[in-house]
Design a protein around this motif. Structure first.
Motif, PDB file in Angstrom:
ATOM      1  N   CYS A  18      18.827   8.524  29.431  1.00  0.00           N
ATOM      2  CA  CYS A  18      17.558   9.272  29.360  1.00  0.00           C
ATOM      3  C   CYS A  18      16.619   8.629  28.341  1.00  0.00           C
ATOM      4  O   CYS A  18      15.429   8.448  28.607  1.00  0.00           O
ATOM      5  N   MET A  19      17.156   8.306  27.179  1.00  0.00           N
ATOM      6  CA  MET A  19      16.335   7.710  26.116  1.00  0.00           C
ATOM      7  C   MET A  19      15.817   6.331  26.526  1.00  0.00           C
ATOM      8  O   MET A  19      14.691   5.958  26.184  1.00  0.00           O
ATOM      9  N   THR A  20      16.605   5.593  27.292  1.00  0.00           N
ATOM     10  CA  THR A  20      16.177   4.280  27.767  1.00  0.00           C
ATOM     11  C   THR A  20      14.950   4.405  28.669  1.00  0.00           C
ATOM     12  O   THR A  20      13.978   3.654  28.521  1.00  0.00           O
ATOM     13  N   VAL A  21      14.984   5.356  29.598  1.00  0.00           N
ATOM     14  CA  VAL A  21      13.837   5.565  30.496  1.00  0.00           C
ATOM     15  C   VAL A  21      12.622   6.011  29.693  1.00  0.00           C
ATOM     16  O   VAL A  21      11.511   5.523  29.897  1.00  0.00           O
ATOM     17  N   ARG A  22      12.812   6.943  28.788  1.00  0.00           N
ATOM     18  CA  ARG A  22      11.692   7.418  27.972  1.00  0.00           C
ATOM     19  C   ARG A  22      11.079   6.283  27.166  1.00  0.00           C
ATOM     20  O   ARG A  22       9.852   6.189  27.052  1.00  0.00           O
ATOM     21  N   HIS A  23      11.911   5.421  26.597  1.00  0.00           N
ATOM     22  CA  HIS A  23      11.395   4.290  25.822  1.00  0.00           C
ATOM     23  C   HIS A  23      10.548   3.372  26.710  1.00  0.00           C
ATOM     24  O   HIS A  23       9.458   2.963  26.322  1.00  0.00           O
ATOM     25  N   GLU A  24      11.076   3.084  27.894  1.00  0.00           N
ATOM     26  CA  GLU A  24      10.359   2.205  28.824  1.00  0.00           C
ATOM     27  C   GLU A  24       8.987   2.783  29.183  1.00  0.00           C
ATOM     28  O   GLU A  24       7.976   2.081  29.145  1.00  0.00           O
ATOM     29  N   VAL A  25       8.951   4.066  29.530  1.00  0.00           N
ATOM     30  CA  VAL A  25       7.718   4.682  30.017  1.00  0.00           C
ATOM     31  C   VAL A  25       6.755   5.035  28.892  1.00  0.00           C
ATOM     32  O   VAL A  25       5.582   4.661  28.925  1.00  0.00           O
ATOM     33  N   PHE A  26       7.228   5.770  27.902  1.00  0.00           N
ATOM     34  CA  PHE A  26       6.318   6.280  26.883  1.00  0.00           C
ATOM     35  C   PHE A  26       5.991   5.258  25.790  1.00  0.00           C
ATOM     36  O   PHE A  26       4.835   5.084  25.431  1.00  0.00           O
ATOM     37  N   VAL A  27       7.012   4.585  25.275  1.00  0.00           N
ATOM     38  CA  VAL A  27       6.781   3.657  24.171  1.00  0.00           C
ATOM     39  C   VAL A  27       6.191   2.343  24.687  1.00  0.00           C
ATOM     40  O   VAL A  27       5.129   1.908  24.234  1.00  0.00           O
ATOM     41  N   ARG A  28       6.858   1.722  25.666  1.00  0.00           N
ATOM     42  CA  ARG A  28       6.387   0.418  26.151  1.00  0.00           C
ATOM     43  C   ARG A  28       5.120   0.512  26.990  1.00  0.00           C
ATOM     44  O   ARG A  28       4.168  -0.215  26.760  1.00  0.00           O
ATOM     45  N   GLU A  29       5.123   1.392  28.016  1.00  0.00           N
ATOM     46  CA  GLU A  29       3.967   1.456  28.920  1.00  0.00           C
ATOM     47  C   GLU A  29       2.778   2.171  28.311  1.00  0.00           C
ATOM     48  O   GLU A  29       1.646   1.733  28.471  1.00  0.00           O
ATOM     49  N   GLN A  30       3.034   3.326  27.662  1.00  0.00           N
ATOM     50  CA  GLN A  30       1.917   4.158  27.208  1.00  0.00           C
ATOM     51  C   GLN A  30       1.585   3.995  25.733  1.00  0.00           C
ATOM     52  O   GLN A  30       0.606   4.555  25.262  1.00  0.00           O
TER      53      GLN A  30
END
Length: 154
Positions: A18-30
């Motif tokens: 879950c944290m991996t997906v959140r990092h990809e979407v929120f931290v990296r993309e946004q």
């Protein structure tokens, strides 16, 4: 169900996914700062995970309930708080987001909650409206991104 599985993240490996997906979407993309993305609520939240047939994490979201949710939902302990809904870029358009929302709602209903609140990025308002959520209140900034509060009765 699509080519994926939706489940409550019951293991440390599931929560890490879950944290991996959140990092990809929120931290990296946004561009959300790491210190804003992860918080103490992650320890008490119900995390829901979408996994592809190959076991790759496709999406995640969380449900706050009890005191944690009441702080976000106007003090009402009967209202859960859906948050951190993220779908990996490669899985968008497959229905993963809607399936995650329904999985979080099932978890909320299982806890006896009467409704689910969320803070939607304004570009996602129509997505949540299609799932039965109604916007209320004024727009506000969260992590530098414009949001609006929404609620759906269960």
């Amino acid at each position: 169900m699509g080519p994926y599985e939706i489940r409550v993240a019951g293991s440390a490996a599931d929560r890490a996914a879950c944290m991996t997906v959140r990092h990809e979407v929120f931290v990296r993309e946004q561009g959300v700062p790491v210190n804003l993305e992860y918080d103490a609520y992650d320890e008490v939240a119900v995390h829901v995970l979408a996994l592809g047939r190959d076991g790759a994490p496709l999406g995640a979201g969380r449900l706050l309930h009890g005191e944690a949710a009441a702080a976000k939902a106007g003090g009402d302990p009967a209202v859960g708080s859906l948050g951190r809904l993220a779908v990996a870029r490669a899985a968008r358009g497959l229905g993963v987001g809607a399936a995650l929302v329904r999985g979080i709602e099932e978890a909320a209903a299982g806890l006896g909650l009467a409704a689910v609140d969320l803070h939607a990025q304004t570009h996602a308002l129509a997505f949540y409206e299609r799932l039965g959520y109604e916007a209320y209140g004024a727009e506000f900034l969260d992590a530098g991104i414009v949001h609006r509060a929404m609620r759906r009765k269960l």
